[in-house]
Design an enzyme around this catalytic site. Sequence first.
Site, mmCIF file in Angstrom:
data_model
loop_
_atom_site.group_PDB
_atom_site.id
_atom_site.type_symbol
_atom_site.label_atom_id
_atom_site.label_comp_id
_atom_site.label_asym_id
_atom_site.label_seq_id
_atom_site.Cartn_x
_atom_site.Cartn_y
_atom_site.Cartn_z
ATOM 1 N N CYS A 7 -23.607 7.796 -29.897
ATOM 2 C CA CYS A 7 -24.697 6.804 -30.266
ATOM 3 C C CYS A 7 -24.905 6.151 -31.587
ATOM 4 O O CYS A 7 -23.493 5.916 -31.541
ATOM 5 C CB CYS A 7 -25.617 8.186 -29.700
ATOM 6 S SG CYS A 7 -25.325 9.014 -31.704
ATOM 7 N N ARG A 13 -28.273 12.650 -31.591
ATOM 8 C CA ARG A 13 -28.401 12.511 -29.885
ATOM 9 C C ARG A 13 -27.001 12.140 -29.031
ATOM 10 O O ARG A 13 -26.490 13.389 -28.377
ATOM 11 C CB ARG A 13 -28.542 10.884 -28.992
ATOM 12 C CG ARG A 13 -29.968 10.493 -29.509
ATOM 13 C CD ARG A 13 -30.222 9.072 -28.752
ATOM 14 N NE ARG A 13 -29.775 8.020 -29.972
ATOM 15 C CZ ARG A 13 -29.387 7.078 -30.055
ATOM 16 N NH1 ARG A 13 -30.677 6.014 -29.532
ATOM 17 N NH2 ARG A 13 -29.098 6.611 -31.317
ATOM 18 N N ASP A 127 -33.428 6.764 -29.835
ATOM 19 C CA ASP A 127 -33.268 7.415 -31.514
ATOM 20 C C ASP A 127 -34.739 7.746 -32.318
ATOM 21 O O ASP A 127 -35.415 7.906 -32.370
ATOM 22 C CB ASP A 127 -33.105 6.304 -32.034
ATOM 23 C CG ASP A 127 -32.314 6.152 -33.361
ATOM 24 O OD1 ASP A 127 -31.876 7.235 -33.740
ATOM 25 O OD2 ASP A 127 -32.297 5.317 -34.425
HETATM 26 P P1 4NP Z 1 -27.704 9.323 -33.565
HETATM 27 O O1 4NP Z 1 -29.665 9.031 -34.263
HETATM 28 O O2 4NP Z 1 -27.516 7.502 -33.295
HETATM 29 O O3 4NP Z 1 -29.172 9.503 -32.575
HETATM 30 O O4 4NP Z 1 -27.121 10.129 -34.093
HETATM 31 C C1 4NP Z 1 -28.565 8.191 -35.909
HETATM 32 C C2 4NP Z 1 -28.063 8.610 -37.358
HETATM 33 C C3 4NP Z 1 -28.071 8.188 -38.448
HETATM 34 C C4 4NP Z 1 -29.236 7.094 -38.505
HETATM 35 C C5 4NP Z 1 -29.620 6.605 -37.212
HETATM 36 C C6 4NP Z 1 -29.592 6.923 -36.281
HETATM 37 N N1 4NP Z 1 -28.825 6.388 -39.574
HETATM 38 O O5 4NP Z 1 -29.319 5.253 -39.875
HETATM 39 O O6 4NP Z 1 -28.239 7.367 -40.959
#
Ligand code: 4NP
Length: 170
Positions: A7, A13, A127
């Site tokens: 992700c 995710r 997300d």
């Molecule tokens: P992930 O969610 O891609 O599902 O782990 C996110 C975690 C952190 C961030 C964005 C999405 N961030 O901008 O820090």
Amino acid sequence: MHIMTVCLGNVCRSPAAEAVLVRALDEAGIEGVSVSSAGTADYHVGERPNPASGAEGERRGYAFTSRGAQFGADDFDRADLVLAMDSSNEEDLLALARTPEEAARVVRLGAFAPDAGEGDGVRDVPDPWGQSREAFVAMYDQVEEAVAGLVAALREGRLEEVVAAQRVRR
Ligand code: 4NP
């Protein structure tokens, strides 16, 4: 065989998809498949999963052992299948692929969901970062459903067929 879930941040995710897949493979008695996860960004390298993602996962009995890592082109040296959570992750992974053969290993997890190919085609796993608990519940429901489809495809020898079908749509 090695499968990577990917992700953006590797804290919401993809650690969830990793934990769900590890347990589903174990329950299906499928041996010889290892799983890891990574993020396309370096924002959370070394971190434990996001508290909301970890809490919902632990409520469902999943174990989280890995720490945040960033996906690099050399991950293609070990990954036979790279499961992107959304279209943006998929584009970022395709940009890192060094050969068409490496690009061909990238597929969105939603390609294995029961509704893949209907209506909206392959659905992204949205997300949930910074969102309510309900978003994390919905994310796990979606991931569990698609992982069940992936394990069925593995068991039935249809993995390459599903991956190839998505490749044609891309
Ligand atoms: P992930 O969610 O891609 O599902 O782990 C996110 C975690 C952190 C961030 C964005 C999405 N961030 O901008 O820090």
